[in-house]
Design an enzyme around this catalytic site. Sequence first.
Site, short mmCIF file in Angstrom:
data_model
loop_
_atom_site.label_atom_id
_atom_site.label_comp_id
_atom_site.label_asym_id
_atom_site.label_seq_id
_atom_site.Cartn_x
_atom_site.Cartn_y
_atom_site.Cartn_z
N GLY A 66 0.83 -1.21 0.00
CA GLY A 66 0.00 0.00 0.00
C GLY A 66 0.86 1.25 0.00
CG ASP B 264 1.52 -0.58 10.55
OD1 ASP B 264 0.36 -0.62 10.09
OD2 ASP B 264 2.45 0.02 9.99
NE ARG C 83 -2.40 -5.95 9.35
CZ ARG C 83 -1.41 -5.15 8.97
NH1 ARG C 83 -1.29 -3.94 9.48
NH2 ARG C 83 -0.53 -5.56 8.07
NE ARG D 33 2.67 -4.08 9.98
CZ ARG D 33 3.98 -3.86 9.87
NH1 ARG D 33 4.84 -4.52 10.62
NH2 ARG D 33 4.44 -2.97 9.00
C1 S3P Z 1 2.63 3.72 6.47
C2 S3P Z 1 1.52 4.30 7.03
C3 S3P Z 1 0.45 3.53 7.68
C4 S3P Z 1 0.91 2.12 8.01
C5 S3P Z 1 1.65 1.46 6.88
C6 S3P Z 1 2.87 2.27 6.51
C7 S3P Z 1 3.64 4.59 5.83
O1 S3P Z 1 -0.65 3.45 6.80
O2 S3P Z 1 -0.21 1.32 8.38
O3 S3P Z 1 2.06 0.17 7.25
O4 S3P Z 1 4.77 4.14 5.59
O5 S3P Z 1 3.32 5.76 5.57
P1 S3P Z 1 -1.79 4.59 6.78
O6 S3P Z 1 -1.15 5.85 6.36
O7 S3P Z 1 -2.77 4.12 5.74
O8 S3P Z 1 -2.36 4.61 8.16
#
Ligand code: S3P
Length: 438
Positions: free
Chosen positions: A107, A325, A356, A399
């Site tokens: 993501g 996380d 999750r 995770r």
């Molecule tokens: C992340 C932000 C978080 C986190 C992801 C990594 C990042 O997501 O859950 O594992 O590196 O900016 P969200 O911004 O969607 O909360």
Amino acid sequence: MKPFANKYNLLSNKNMDIKVEKSNGLTGTIEIPADKSITHRAFMFAALTKGRVKVTNYSKGADCMSTLKIVQQLGCSVEFLNEKELIIDATNALKEPTEALDCGNSGTTTRLMLGILAGQDFDCKMHGDESLSKRPMKRVISPLEQMGANFAHNDFKLPLTVKGAHLKGIKYNSPLASAQVKSCLLLAGLFAEGTTSITEPYKSRNHTELMFEYMGADINVDGNTVNINKSQLSPCDITVCGDISSAAFFMIAAAIIPNSNIIIKNVGINETRAGIIEVLKDMNANIALLNERIISGEKVADIQVKYSNLKATTIEGEIIPRLIDEIPIIAVAATQAEGTTVIKDAQDLRNKEADRITAVKVELEKLGANIEETPDGLIIQGKTELTGDCEIECYHDHRIAMSTYVAGLICKKPIKINEFQWVNISFPEFLDLINELK
Ligand code: S3P
């Protein structure tokens, strides 16, 4: 691309079903591998410098390797110097890729790259694996469209096409405290006319802001608002600290397994990321921060954790984005804490690599936990002896795989975890390090 001496079979689909047995205590000292969030940023931001950037101690997880491959497709060359160092040469970047960009399971790769690609003078296609193709991209596509960006997509999901456009700065009030949304817009802001300003309801991790400052961007932070003007990032060397989200599995394992006493070296403790430390202190954990220092603009410490008599806590509101996380592994700790632990305001956990909230409830319940699911969190009664003696699924989620592994270390009887290879997404060294402490 051929990563230097990578012994882990990162993107293999080969099933790795494993057995986990009760531990009699974890002892010793380990060094935690590089932070995933910071590595993504180091690779992407290096690609924008038009120069050469040495990155020391990068994450070797599959997610960061997806980012590195994309950076190469956009015209960077990558030289692996040794097991810990590489050089990204962006002299000829960014240029139009000849093939679609594969974001794998990541993501962060998708959402941050969308911010970079939206303001270029070329188009490109992006896709990802089954889980990533279900995840919501509207949270970044909508504000980028307000900046003038152009996409061809179906229901705001991957696969999609980014059609490079001329961007202009906007003021955006984000409904979510999300570092991915904030970073995406800050990256787009590097290429947009005027000022781009993002306000979030609570402060999410600020690795982008810190690294942008380090690389000379025209950025300023005012409470929960970040403003950026069109800027060129300058090449510099970046050393990535250890990943607190990876360290969290070891911190909680040591806190819940009798006779444990471990030191985890080189852990990033940036306050916008280190909510887990506050929660563990609040739960009465025996935890100490040693040798605090700054590395490439990020606070770092060695963390000592000993077996602890944990007590329950409530986790809600502004701390949620600072430990989002870590909630699956905090739920494991809560099964061993005296009292009722309540986790709320964490509805976005349902939009991660898996849902999750449901995954944690279903799998910990199988192990014998007293756990209830709510729309935005979990309620866990402790202290409960976990029985084990069952098969665990990890929902293609790294995770969930590691959280259930740690739970397995305190189960009365062994457990089997199916498809444990998903650990490779963020932490291919996990089993080696656990075995060093056993
Ligand atoms: C992340 C932000 C978080 C986190 C992801 C990594 C990042 O997501 O859950 O594992 O590196 O900016 P969200 O911004 O969607 O909360």
